[in-house]
Write a protein that holds these residues in place. Structure first.
Motif, PDB file in Angstrom:
ATOM      1  N   LEU A 171       0.720  -1.057  -0.029  1.00 13.75           N
ATOM      2  CA  LEU A 171      -0.042  -0.254   0.081  1.00 13.75           C
ATOM      3  C   LEU A 171       0.790   1.213   0.052  1.00 13.75           C
ATOM      4  CD1 LEU A 171      -2.753  -1.110   2.335  1.00 13.75           C
ATOM      5  CD2 LEU A 171      -3.088  -0.600   0.122  1.00 13.75           C
ATOM      6  N   GLN A 172       2.177   1.112  -0.081  1.00 13.07           N
ATOM      7  CA  GLN A 172       3.063   2.284   0.052  1.00 13.07           C
ATOM      8  C   GLN A 172       2.853   3.208  -1.009  1.00 13.07           C
ATOM      9  OE1 GLN A 172       7.079   1.273  -0.310  1.00 13.07           O
ATOM     10  NE2 GLN A 172       6.601   0.086  -2.118  1.00 13.07           N
ATOM     11  N   GLN A 173       2.303   3.079  -2.192  1.00 10.46           N
ATOM     12  CA  GLN A 173       2.060   3.820  -3.214  1.00 10.46           C
ATOM     13  C   GLN A 173       0.971   4.992  -2.923  1.00 10.46           C
ATOM     14  OE1 GLN A 173      -0.529   2.421  -6.684  1.00 10.46           O
ATOM     15  NE2 GLN A 173      -0.374   0.413  -5.799  1.00 10.46           N
ATOM     16  N   TYR A 174       0.349   4.914  -1.846  1.00 13.69           N
ATOM     17  CA  TYR A 174      -0.641   5.608  -1.305  1.00 13.69           C
ATOM     18  C   TYR A 174      -0.454   6.556  -0.353  1.00 13.69           C
ATOM     19  CZ  TYR A 174      -3.536   2.308  -4.195  1.00 13.69           C
ATOM     20  OH  TYR A 174      -4.215   1.849  -5.030  1.00 13.69           O
ATOM     21  N   TYR A 175       0.788   6.354   0.277  1.00  7.71           N
ATOM     22  CA  TYR A 175       1.350   7.172   1.489  1.00  7.71           C
ATOM     23  C   TYR A 175       2.700   7.595   1.252  1.00  7.71           C
ATOM     24  CZ  TYR A 175       3.335   2.902   3.430  1.00  7.71           C
ATOM     25  OH  TYR A 175       4.026   1.624   3.443  1.00  7.71           O
ATOM     26  N   MET A 176       3.440   6.890   0.216  1.00  4.58           N
ATOM     27  CA  MET A 176       5.008   7.480   0.361  1.00  4.58           C
ATOM     28  C   MET A 176       4.817   8.713  -0.459  1.00  4.58           C
ATOM     29  SD  MET A 176       6.976   5.568   1.408  1.00  4.58           S
ATOM     30  CE  MET A 176       8.661   6.242   0.663  1.00  4.58           C
ATOM     31  N   PRO A 177       3.915   9.270  -1.388  1.00  4.16           N
ATOM     32  CA  PRO A 177       4.047  10.710  -1.986  1.00  4.16           C
ATOM     33  C   PRO A 177       3.776  11.874  -1.130  1.00  4.16           C
ATOM     34  CG  PRO A 177       2.454   9.220  -3.303  1.00  4.16           C
ATOM     35  CD  PRO A 177       2.887   8.334  -2.093  1.00  4.16           C
ATOM     36  N   PHE A 178       3.472  11.262   0.308  1.00  8.05           N
ATOM     37  CA  PHE A 178       3.154  12.261   1.416  1.00  8.05           C
ATOM     38  C   PHE A 178       4.377  12.176   2.450  1.00  8.05           C
ATOM     39  CE2 PHE A 178      -0.908  11.351  -0.515  1.00  8.05           C
ATOM     40  CZ  PHE A 178      -1.137  12.610  -1.075  1.00  8.05           C
ATOM     41  N   LYS A 179       5.324  11.480   2.171  1.00  3.82           N
ATOM     42  CA  LYS A 179       6.432  10.953   3.335  1.00  3.82           C
ATOM     43  C   LYS A 179       7.211  12.074   3.757  1.00  3.82           C
ATOM     44  CE  LYS A 179      10.133  10.145  -0.171  1.00  3.82           C
ATOM     45  NZ  LYS A 179      10.763   9.238  -0.641  1.00  3.82           N
ATOM     46  N   LYS A 180       7.066  13.614   3.093  1.00  2.91           N
ATOM     47  CA  LYS A 180       7.694  14.720   3.653  1.00  2.91           C
ATOM     48  C   LYS A 180       6.979  15.101   4.827  1.00  2.91           C
ATOM     49  CE  LYS A 180       5.203  17.698   0.770  1.00  2.91           C
ATOM     50  NZ  LYS A 180       5.011  19.028  -0.444  1.00  2.91           N
ATOM     51  N   TYR A 181       5.745  15.118   4.732  1.00  5.35           N
ATOM     52  CA  TYR A 181       4.953  15.388   6.212  1.00  5.35           C
ATOM     53  C   TYR A 181       5.427  14.493   7.214  1.00  5.35           C
ATOM     54  CZ  TYR A 181       1.833  17.861   2.623  1.00  5.35           C
ATOM     55  OH  TYR A 181       1.508  18.492   1.784  1.00  5.35           O
ATOM     56  N   PHE A 182       5.507  13.154   7.002  1.00 10.20           N
ATOM     57  CA  PHE A 182       5.673  12.098   8.005  1.00 10.20           C
ATOM     58  C   PHE A 182       7.258  12.544   8.593  1.00 10.20           C
ATOM     59  CE2 PHE A 182       7.381   8.103   9.318  1.00 10.20           C
ATOM     60  CZ  PHE A 182       6.660   7.857  10.494  1.00 10.20           C
ATOM     61  N   LEU A 183       8.173  12.624   7.792  1.00 12.93           N
ATOM     62  CA  LEU A 183       9.545  12.814   8.147  1.00 12.93           C
ATOM     63  C   LEU A 183       9.691  14.199   8.897  1.00 12.93           C
ATOM     64  CD1 LEU A 183      11.335  11.855   4.685  1.00 12.93           C
ATOM     65  CD2 LEU A 183      11.232  10.637   6.919  1.00 12.93           C
ATOM     66  N   MET A 184       8.928  15.252   8.338  1.00 16.87           N
ATOM     67  CA  MET A 184       8.871  16.599   9.184  1.00 16.87           C
ATOM     68  C   MET A 184       8.351  16.438  10.526  1.00 16.87           C
ATOM     69  SD  MET A 184       7.633  19.097   6.214  1.00 16.87           S
ATOM     70  CE  MET A 184       7.603  20.624   7.053  1.00 16.87           C
ATOM     71  N   SER A 185       7.226  15.756  10.298  1.00 14.25           N
ATOM     72  CA  SER A 185       6.675  15.206  11.852  1.00 14.25           C
ATOM     73  C   SER A 185       7.615  14.897  12.688  1.00 14.25           C
ATOM     74  CB  SER A 185       5.470  14.526  11.657  1.00 14.25           C
ATOM     75  OG  SER A 185       4.733  14.167  12.805  1.00 14.25           O
ATOM     76  N   LEU A 186       8.556  13.620  12.242  1.00 13.80           N
ATOM     77  CA  LEU A 186       9.275  12.978  12.966  1.00 13.80           C
ATOM     78  C   LEU A 186      10.370  13.889  13.546  1.00 13.80           C
ATOM     79  CD1 LEU A 186       9.832   9.457  11.257  1.00 13.80           C
ATOM     80  CD2 LEU A 186       8.733   9.861  13.336  1.00 13.80           C
ATOM     81  N   PHE A 187      10.736  15.005  12.738  1.00 17.30           N
ATOM     82  CA  PHE A 187      11.775  15.780  13.345  1.00 17.30           C
ATOM     83  C   PHE A 187      11.390  16.546  14.561  1.00 17.30           C
ATOM     84  CE2 PHE A 187      13.157  20.250  13.593  1.00 17.30           C
ATOM     85  CZ  PHE A 187      14.518  20.234  13.753  1.00 17.30           C
ATOM     86  N   PHE A 188      10.187  16.936  14.614  1.00 15.93           N
ATOM     87  CA  PHE A 188       9.491  17.419  16.076  1.00 15.93           C
ATOM     88  C   PHE A 188       9.409  16.439  16.876  1.00 15.93           C
ATOM     89  CE2 PHE A 188       8.613  20.724  12.448  1.00 15.93           C
ATOM     90  CZ  PHE A 188       9.241  21.953  13.317  1.00 15.93           C
ATOM     91  N   VAL A 189       9.143  15.204  16.433  1.00 14.76           N
ATOM     92  CA  VAL A 189       8.819  14.148  17.560  1.00 14.76           C
ATOM     93  C   VAL A 189      10.109  13.954  18.413  1.00 14.76           C
ATOM     94  CG1 VAL A 189       8.720  11.673  17.860  1.00 14.76           C
ATOM     95  CG2 VAL A 189       6.980  13.001  16.396  1.00 14.76           C
TER      96      VAL A 189
END
Length: 583
Positions: free
Chosen positions: A7-25
């Motif tokens: 299912l990664q084709q549906y969430y990988m295009p938005f990985k930048k949001y996840f990575l930025m979120s991890l930075f603040f985590v």
């Protein structure tokens, strides 16, 4: 993780949001571990060594990190939700697109309630893990690693004692996952069956009430509801059995920390402040480790949901379109069947066997026969709702499989026996196949279908909003709107599948008169049980058990004294009997 990889084709295009979120985590987690360190400094330096001048600096620093943590928490929460919502938007869009592409074969075996459950509950379950669960898992790992690093810095022996509990907790969590995942999958399936029962009951409420089957339906719903309840209770039991073990291991670890840590303080190898900080740091490790149960819970639900979603996304599209399919601007409407054999499901009886006929442009072909004889199957192959197992279906002397599916169907007008209308205005329903049509064209189509007069009697005429499935209209009115909808697309091939079955004889006569004008220049297939609807056809095909047993004009078939003659006699005798009864 195989489900998530697929299912990664549906969430990988938005990985930048996840990575930025991890930075603040990472920032939030780092600040969290500062609390025990500040506590240790306060006890060892301020209280025990009486360095009270440090208090303003510690207080100011504490307030500053709290402000930074609050801002970072807000940003990581927002970006995490943005990642989950965006991913699920793409996933739901992909699911809906896939459902539009799947052929009738898929829907023959699917249940509406179960599909609705997958597109709502399962999608939301998957989103929750993406938006919160995955991020929480990473936060727990970070918190454990940073906390352990500080603990080893304070005291290696005491840190090793603390770590001794981790393998036991890991084993418990692993066994918990092995049991809870099948349980959650069973819950999802049970919920799908429950939703199907509700959907069928609501859709068929007229039948239920007319046959006084309310109590029967309540019993059937109770069975499904009870099954869903038992699946949830079983999952709760799994959780209830494993959580106490996690808590017991954590408590044993705290007791060991108190005993060994106290000994180190008495022996002078550890300060009081560090021991107290150790208790906070241990909670940062044991608490998250026990929270892994919740994360495993979320992960199992997301995995079960993902598997059910993949069943849709990976469903075989048995009606395939060629890479360079033909997209004709127009077709003549020449339809030919060459030795076509077809069955709906492999292993079932054939629906059509060696069907061959030729329908030149502009001809009217009648199809008559008992229910299940194959009449509708012929028209469904023509429109590529299904694919034949043998033989060829030709449109303008080219295999129907050579055409772009959408382009082909735009030239075919289809009026079904049970006309489906959308919960929108009458105007929009008629213009559904041709949304750019003017109101004059819509009215002209409605007049041809003998629908204009009753539409104008509605409260808002063509702008009158219809209820679900056209509720508020009679069967005949719905069919006439469906006929107008088919006329408006100006098709080269017109298929009337018992399209006048729900209208009275007088209305049928007026519709047939209008259709005679509409059918000029179009290849028309009329499926009917009334011979009166077929008498004018250029050729009538009589079907029995999926085979053509007779063909010819109305007069020719009457002279044959075959199956058509028998159908005619039965209908004529019924009509004569009614007339005698009236007399």
């Amino acid at each position: 993780m195989e489900t998530f990889k697929k299912l990664q084709q549906y969430y990988m295009p938005f990985k930048k949001y996840f990575l930025m979120s991890l930075f603040f985590v990472v920032i939030v987690t780092g600040i969290t571990v500062l609390y025990p360190i500040i506590l240790q400094i306060t006890i060892d330096n301020v209280v025990l060594e009486e360095q009270y001048g440090l208090i303003p600096y510690l207080a100011g620093g504490f307030i500053l990190v709290m402000i930074i943590k609050g801002i970072a928490n807000f940003i990581q929460q927002y970006l995490g939700d943005l990642f989950g919502v965006s991913s699920v938007y793409r996933l739901r869009d992909g699911l809906y697109t896939k459902l539009q592409r799947l052929s009738f074969t898929y829907y023959d075996n699917a249940r509406t309630g179960d599909l609705m459950s997958r597109l709502t509950m399962d999608v939301e379950g998957f989103k929750f893990f993406l938006a919160a669960g995955l991020k929480e898992l990473i936060r727990i790992i970070l918190l454990i690693v940073i906390s352990l690093s500080v603990m080893f810095y304070y005291s290696i022996p005491l840190a090793l004692v603390t770590m001794a509990a981790m393998p036991f907790l890991a084993v418990v969590v692993y066994k918990f996952d092995k049991k809870v995942h099948p349980a959650f999958r069973a819950i999802r399936k049970s919920l799908g069956r429950l939703n199907t029962r509700i959907q069928e009951n609501v859709s068929g409420i007229n039948t239920v009430k007319s046959l006084s089957k309310e109590d029967f339906e309540i019993e059937r719903f109770t069975v499904n509801n009870q099954e869903y309840r038992e699946k949830n209770i079983k999952t709760s039991n799994i959780w209830a059995n494993y959580f106490p073990f996690m808590e017991l291991i954590g408590n044993i670890c705290m007791v060991a920390l108190l005993i060994f840590g106290g000994y180190l303080v008495i022996d002078g190898n550890l300060s009081v402040g560090k021991l107290i900080a150790f208790f906070s740091l241990v909670n940062y490790i044991l608490g998250p480790l026990m929270q892994l149960g919740f994360i495993v819970n979320q992960f199992s639900q997301a995995k079960a949901s993902g598997e059910r979603l993949l069943e849709i996304l990976e469903a075989e599209e048995d009606v395939q379109e060629k890479d360079h399919a033909l997209i004709p601007n127009s077709i003549k409407g020449h339809v030919t069947f060459e030795n076509v054999t077809f069955k709906y499901v492999e292993g079932d009886e054939v629906a059509l066997k060696n069907i061959s006929f030729d329908a030149p442009p502009g001809k009217v072909i009648g199809l008559i026969g008992a229910t299940g004889s194959g009449k509708t199957s012929i028209t469904q192959l023509m429109t590529r709702f299904y694919e034949p197992q043998a033989g060829n279906v030709l449109i303008d002397n080219k295999p129907s499989s050579d055409y772009n599916i959408k382009a082909l169907r735009k030239h075919i007008g289809f009026v079904l026996q049970e006309s489906f209308l959308f919960s929108t205005s009458i105007r929009d329903n008629i213009a559904y196949g041709n949304p750019t049509a003017s109101i004059d064209d819509i009215i002209a189509a409605a007049k041809r279908a003998q629908a204009h007069s009753f539409i104008m009697e509605m409260p808002n005429g063509y702008e009158t909003m219809l209820g679900e499935r056209g509720m508020g209209l009679s069967g005949g009115q719905k069919q006439r709107i469906a006929i107008a909808r088919a006329i408006l697309i100006d098709p080269s091939i017109l298929i009337l599948d018992d399209a006048t079955s729900a209208v009275d004889m007088e209305t049928e006569f007026r519709i047939q008169k209008a259709l005679n004008e509409v059918m000029k220049g179009r290849t028309t297939f009329i499926i009917a049980h009334r011979i009166s609807s077929l008498k004018h056809a250029d050729e009538i095909l009589v079907l029995e058990n999926g085979e053509i047993v007779e063909r010819g004009t109305h007069d020719q078939l009457l002279d044959n004294a075959g199956p058509y003659q028998r159908i005619y006699d039965i209908q004529y005798q019924d009509k004569q009997a009614i007339m005698n009864t009236v007399k």
